[in-house]
Design an enzyme around this catalytic site. Structure first.
Site, PDB file in Angstrom:
ATOM      1  N   GLY A   1      39.872  39.589  37.740  1.00  0.00           N
ATOM      2  CA  GLY A   1      39.920  39.599  39.211  1.00  0.00           C
ATOM      3  C   GLY A   1      41.326  39.506  39.786  1.00  0.00           C
ATOM      4  O   GLY A   1      41.511  39.614  40.999  1.00  0.00           O
TER       5      GLY A   1
ATOM      6  N   ARG B   1      43.355  41.542  32.686  1.00  0.00           N
ATOM      7  CA  ARG B   1      43.081  41.214  34.089  1.00  0.00           C
ATOM      8  C   ARG B   1      41.613  41.469  34.419  1.00  0.00           C
ATOM      9  O   ARG B   1      41.066  42.512  34.110  1.00  0.00           O
ATOM     10  CB  ARG B   1      43.975  42.064  35.010  1.00  0.00           C
ATOM     11  CG  ARG B   1      43.731  41.757  36.477  1.00  0.00           C
ATOM     12  CD  ARG B   1      44.863  42.245  37.360  1.00  0.00           C
ATOM     13  NE  ARG B   1      44.779  43.665  37.639  1.00  0.00           N
ATOM     14  CZ  ARG B   1      45.569  44.293  38.528  1.00  0.00           C
ATOM     15  NH1 ARG B   1      46.517  43.616  39.163  1.00  0.00           N
ATOM     16  NH2 ARG B   1      45.438  45.580  38.735  1.00  0.00           N
TER      17      ARG B   1
ATOM     18  N   GLY C   1      37.534  36.901  39.730  1.00  0.00           N
ATOM     19  CA  GLY C   1      36.963  37.659  38.617  1.00  0.00           C
ATOM     20  C   GLY C   1      36.198  36.726  37.696  1.00  0.00           C
ATOM     21  O   GLY C   1      36.648  35.612  37.389  1.00  0.00           O
ATOM     22  N   VAL C   2      35.048  37.196  37.229  1.00  0.00           N
ATOM     23  CA  VAL C   2      34.256  36.397  36.289  1.00  0.00           C
ATOM     24  C   VAL C   2      35.089  36.093  35.026  1.00  0.00           C
ATOM     25  O   VAL C   2      35.072  34.979  34.504  1.00  0.00           O
ATOM     26  CB  VAL C   2      32.947  37.157  35.946  1.00  0.00           C
ATOM     27  CG1 VAL C   2      32.288  36.615  34.696  1.00  0.00           C
ATOM     28  CG2 VAL C   2      31.992  37.077  37.135  1.00  0.00           C
TER      29      VAL C   2
ATOM     30  N   ASN D   1      42.912  26.491  35.749  1.00  0.00           N
ATOM     31  CA  ASN D   1      42.685  27.652  36.611  1.00  0.00           C
ATOM     32  C   ASN D   1      43.620  27.658  37.829  1.00  0.00           C
ATOM     33  O   ASN D   1      43.699  28.669  38.533  1.00  0.00           O
ATOM     34  CB  ASN D   1      41.227  27.699  37.081  1.00  0.00           C
ATOM     35  CG  ASN D   1      40.395  28.653  36.239  1.00  0.00           C
ATOM     36  OD1 ASN D   1      40.931  29.424  35.437  1.00  0.00           O
ATOM     37  ND2 ASN D   1      39.092  28.614  36.416  1.00  0.00           N
ATOM     38  N   TYR D   2      44.308  26.525  38.081  1.00  0.00           N
ATOM     39  CA  TYR D   2      45.364  26.534  39.097  1.00  0.00           C
ATOM     40  C   TYR D   2      46.698  26.532  38.348  1.00  0.00           C
ATOM     41  O   TYR D   2      47.492  25.612  38.448  1.00  0.00           O
ATOM     42  CB  TYR D   2      45.246  25.320  40.025  1.00  0.00           C
ATOM     43  CG  TYR D   2      43.939  25.212  40.803  1.00  0.00           C
ATOM     44  CD1 TYR D   2      43.204  26.355  41.124  1.00  0.00           C
ATOM     45  CD2 TYR D   2      43.443  23.983  41.216  1.00  0.00           C
ATOM     46  CE1 TYR D   2      42.008  26.260  41.820  1.00  0.00           C
ATOM     47  CE2 TYR D   2      42.250  23.876  41.926  1.00  0.00           C
ATOM     48  CZ  TYR D   2      41.531  25.020  42.220  1.00  0.00           C
ATOM     49  OH  TYR D   2      40.349  24.914  42.913  1.00  0.00           O
TER      50      TYR D   2
ATOM     51  N   CYS E   1      35.697  31.189  46.308  1.00  0.00           N
ATOM     52  CA  CYS E   1      36.226  32.470  46.809  1.00  0.00           C
ATOM     53  C   CYS E   1      35.483  33.635  46.133  1.00  0.00           C
ATOM     54  O   CYS E   1      35.488  33.751  44.907  1.00  0.00           O
ATOM     55  CB  CYS E   1      37.716  32.506  46.481  1.00  0.00           C
ATOM     56  SG  CYS E   1      38.450  34.112  46.541  1.00  0.00           S
TER      57      CYS E   1
HETATM   58  P1  FDA Z   1      42.967  37.065  36.491  1.00  0.00           P
HETATM   59  O1  FDA Z   1      42.408  38.399  36.210  1.00  0.00           O
HETATM   60  O2  FDA Z   1      44.294  36.988  37.170  1.00  0.00           O
HETATM   61  O3  FDA Z   1      42.980  36.226  35.147  1.00  0.00           O
HETATM   62  C1  FDA Z   1      43.374  34.868  35.067  1.00  0.00           C
HETATM   63  C2  FDA Z   1      43.767  34.533  33.619  1.00  0.00           C
HETATM   64  O4  FDA Z   1      42.671  34.772  32.745  1.00  0.00           O
HETATM   65  C3  FDA Z   1      44.905  35.383  33.085  1.00  0.00           C
HETATM   66  O5  FDA Z   1      45.641  34.627  32.140  1.00  0.00           O
HETATM   67  C4  FDA Z   1      44.192  36.517  32.383  1.00  0.00           C
HETATM   68  O6  FDA Z   1      44.969  37.150  31.392  1.00  0.00           O
HETATM   69  C5  FDA Z   1      42.982  35.811  31.811  1.00  0.00           C
HETATM   70  N1  FDA Z   1      41.809  36.690  31.744  1.00  0.00           N
HETATM   71  C6  FDA Z   1      41.306  37.440  32.752  1.00  0.00           C
HETATM   72  N2  FDA Z   1      40.213  38.089  32.345  1.00  0.00           N
HETATM   73  C7  FDA Z   1      39.999  37.739  31.061  1.00  0.00           C
HETATM   74  C8  FDA Z   1      39.019  38.102  30.111  1.00  0.00           C
HETATM   75  N3  FDA Z   1      38.059  38.948  30.409  1.00  0.00           N
HETATM   76  N4  FDA Z   1      39.122  37.594  28.852  1.00  0.00           N
HETATM   77  C9  FDA Z   1      40.117  36.733  28.536  1.00  0.00           C
HETATM   78  N5  FDA Z   1      41.075  36.359  29.411  1.00  0.00           N
HETATM   79  C10 FDA Z   1      41.020  36.852  30.661  1.00  0.00           C
HETATM   80  N6  FDA Z   1      39.005  28.187  40.903  1.00  0.00           N
HETATM   81  C11 FDA Z   1      37.913  27.381  40.941  1.00  0.00           C
HETATM   82  O7  FDA Z   1      37.538  26.795  39.927  1.00  0.00           O
HETATM   83  N7  FDA Z   1      37.199  27.241  42.098  1.00  0.00           N
HETATM   84  C12 FDA Z   1      37.533  27.890  43.248  1.00  0.00           C
HETATM   85  O8  FDA Z   1      36.857  27.741  44.254  1.00  0.00           O
HETATM   86  C13 FDA Z   1      38.698  28.725  43.222  1.00  0.00           C
HETATM   87  N8  FDA Z   1      39.109  29.389  44.337  1.00  0.00           N
HETATM   88  C14 FDA Z   1      40.210  30.217  44.298  1.00  0.00           C
HETATM   89  C15 FDA Z   1      40.597  30.922  45.444  1.00  0.00           C
HETATM   90  C16 FDA Z   1      41.707  31.768  45.398  1.00  0.00           C
HETATM   91  C17 FDA Z   1      42.109  32.513  46.646  1.00  0.00           C
HETATM   92  C18 FDA Z   1      42.437  31.910  44.199  1.00  0.00           C
HETATM   93  C19 FDA Z   1      43.641  32.806  44.134  1.00  0.00           C
HETATM   94  C20 FDA Z   1      42.048  31.225  43.055  1.00  0.00           C
HETATM   95  C21 FDA Z   1      40.953  30.364  43.088  1.00  0.00           C
HETATM   96  N9  FDA Z   1      40.520  29.675  41.956  1.00  0.00           N
HETATM   97  C22 FDA Z   1      39.412  28.868  42.007  1.00  0.00           C
HETATM   98  C23 FDA Z   1      41.272  29.808  40.688  1.00  0.00           C
HETATM   99  C24 FDA Z   1      40.612  30.834  39.771  1.00  0.00           C
HETATM  100  O9  FDA Z   1      39.501  30.240  39.116  1.00  0.00           O
HETATM  101  C25 FDA Z   1      41.606  31.324  38.693  1.00  0.00           C
HETATM  102  O10 FDA Z   1      42.722  31.887  39.317  1.00  0.00           O
HETATM  103  C26 FDA Z   1      40.936  32.315  37.743  1.00  0.00           C
HETATM  104  O11 FDA Z   1      41.682  32.381  36.555  1.00  0.00           O
HETATM  105  C27 FDA Z   1      40.792  33.674  38.371  1.00  0.00           C
HETATM  106  O12 FDA Z   1      40.164  34.583  37.524  1.00  0.00           O
HETATM  107  P2  FDA Z   1      40.464  36.159  37.728  1.00  0.00           P
HETATM  108  O13 FDA Z   1      39.688  36.893  36.720  1.00  0.00           O
HETATM  109  O14 FDA Z   1      40.300  36.501  39.166  1.00  0.00           O
HETATM  110  O15 FDA Z   1      42.020  36.194  37.431  1.00  0.00           O
END
Ligand code: FDA
Length: 448
Positions: free
Chosen positions: A82, A80, A152-153, A388-389, A148
């Site tokens: 973000g 995880r 998370g990066v 990503n969705y 948004c």
């Molecule tokens: P999170 O931590 O939940 O990880 C997402 C996936 O990636 C999981 O399968 C996880 O295991 C894996 N992962 C996480 N970190 C990793 C790492 N370091 N190494 C390998 N795998 C890893 N998209 C977009 O393109 N443009 C936008 O404007 C938006 N806006 C937006 C708004 C809101 C409110 C949400 C909920 C989502 C978006 N998104 C988006 C979608 C977003 O790009 C997508 O949900 C990403 O995967 C989020 O990354 P996080 O690290 O936050 O998620």
């Protein structure tokens, strides 16, 4: 493998050999750490499967030891950054194998070299923090990624990542020039050591299938002193359908300097000052659900009223449509795993959110009907979707030892990745043949 209390205990002991925090289920902070970045309340229920422990490493060595302990004991790791995964897959699991959450929120340094226009950013940083510190360092530099600020990066760059600069500079993943990943053997590899195939796969192949990307080196892009932001609201009575129809054919053809997205929604949105970028403050947490499509030919004008009518069948659905074209047309379909390039006019995100869990079934079934209704108007063979969705309605792997490449390709692989799915599966077959990084929609390993 059998998972008894004593094997759980030995596993936790193995994880705890470092000084970095490990929160087990009986730790008083366990729930607050787990919930700290959950944005979708649908996956925060008491019935959602919980990890045995959450690890928030401070060093790469600890990340490496989480991989080796989990591999040796046969447990799963959820990565995880973000926490914005639409299906909650970064902190929950439908699999029978117990799991831990490796939460990178403390690995979030950002080092900017504005003379070279590059930055190294760790996966646990948010994109808002990246934007904020880049702008503090040099107000004429920026980074093209999502809208948004709390994304998370780590997850965002893994799946592509687009926002207001997509037509000018492409995806976030298109602007990655190096990375550090910890692979299924617990080895830390940079671009040179991982090789070009794995480096290709992690820039859009979806997070979690290939390893843990702990840091990314990105190219920063030029931004002018002044950026103009405008918003035009039109109701249907004021000719909203005509305006939308016009936008369909020109939105992706305008100058790259213009990004005009369409949001069809019942109310209006507000603004804020730049400190919101830095503050890691999640928006109000709600239940939500989403799906996505891509459009290659304008939806016939005479059919638009049907779409607006279908929207009225649910309480507050939102359609967000974002143009492609510009830089996206110039980058080849196989340059990165994200295949939706030349010829794609725009992307549609169907999005709903609500406050009460009792309403979940009703909203989810509306979304499924809407997706079916839209079939004639969106891309076909395959029907393209944005990884990503993430959408589990498309299909799921069965289990780590029985993930079928062809089923996955048919159900969701080709929708997310088009013809790039096969190469992703071949890379997976080389770097993680035992499928250690397995989850409901991980890339299945394919032998050449
Ligand atoms: P999170 O931590 O939940 O990880 C997402 C996936 O990636 C999981 O399968 C996880 O295991 C894996 N992962 C996480 N970190 C990793 C790492 N370091 N190494 C390998 N795998 C890893 N998209 C977009 O393109 N443009 C936008 O404007 C938006 N806006 C937006 C708004 C809101 C409110 C949400 C909920 C989502 C978006 N998104 C988006 C979608 C977003 O790009 C997508 O949900 C990403 O995967 C989020 O990354 P996080 O690290 O936050 O998620």
């Amino acid at each position: 493998l059998a998972f008894s209390q004593s094997s759980n205990d030995k596993f936790i002991q193995c994880l705890s050999q470092n000084s970095d925090p490990v929160f087990t289920q009986n730790n008083t902070q366990f729930l607050s750490v787990l919930q700290s970045t959950i944005v979708n309340l649908r996956f925060s229920a008491s019935t959602t499967p919980k990890p045995l422990a959450i690890i928030t490493p401070l060093t790469y060595a600890h990340v490496q030891s989480v991989v080796t302990c989990s591999k040796n004991f046969g447990y799963r790791v959820r990565i995880r950054s973000g926490g914005h995964d639409y299906a909650g897959l970064s902190y929950s699991s439908h699999d029978q194998v117990p799991f831990v959450v490796l939460d990178l929120q403390k690995l979030r340094s950002i080092n900017i070299d504005s003379s070279k226009k590059t930055a190294w950013v760790e996966s646990g940083a948010t994109i808002g923090e990246l934007y904020y510190w880049v702008s503090q360092n040099n107000k004429n530099l920026g980074f093209p990624a999502g809208i948004c600020p709390t994304l998370g990066v780590g997850g965002h760059l893994s799946g592509g990542g687009f926002g207001t600069l997509v037509r000018k500079y492409g995806l976030a993943a298109d602007n990655v020039v190096d990375a550090r990943i910890i692979d299924a053997n617990g080895k830390i590899l940079d671009r040179k050591a991982m090789g070009e195939d794995l480096f290709w796969a992690i820039r859009g192949g979806g997070g979690g299938s290939f390893g843990i990307v702990v840091a990314w080196k990105v190219n920063l892009v030029n931004v002018p002193d002044k950026v103009t932001v405008f918003s035009v609201s039109k109701t249907l009575e004021q000719g909203g359908s005509d305006l939308f129809n016009k936008w369909q054919s020109i939105g992706s053809k305008l100058s790259k300097d213009l990004f005009i997205r369409v949001i069809i929604l019942p109310g209006s949105t507000g603004g804020g000052d730049t400190s919101v970028l830095r503050d890691r403050k999640p928006e109000a947490r709600r239940y939500f659900n989403a799906k996505s499509d891509y459009v290659k030919a304008p939806i016939p004008k005479e059919r638009l009223q049907d779409i607006w009518n279908w929207m009225l069948e649910d309480d507050n659905p939102i359609l967000i449509m974002e143009p492609h074209g510009g830089r996206m047309d110039e980058i080849g379909e196989t340059s990165t795993p994200y295949p939706h390039r030349k010829g794609y006019l725009y992307n549609i995100q169907y999005f709903q959110n609500w406050e009460n869990s009792d309403a979940s079934d009703k909203h989810i079934s509306w979304m499924r009907r809407m997706y079916t209704n839209m079939t004639p108007y969106v891309s076909k063979n395959p029907r393209s979707t944005y990884v990503n969705y993430r959408d589990l309605d498309l299909g799921e792997n069965k289990n780590a030892n029985n993930t079928s490449y062809s089923e996955a390709a048919m159900q969701w692989g080709s929708k997310y990745f088009g013809n790039n799915f096969r190469k992703l599966a071949l890379v997976k077959g080389v770097v993680d043949p035992q499928n250690f990084f397995y989850f409901e929609q991980s890339i299945p390993p394919l032998k050449a």
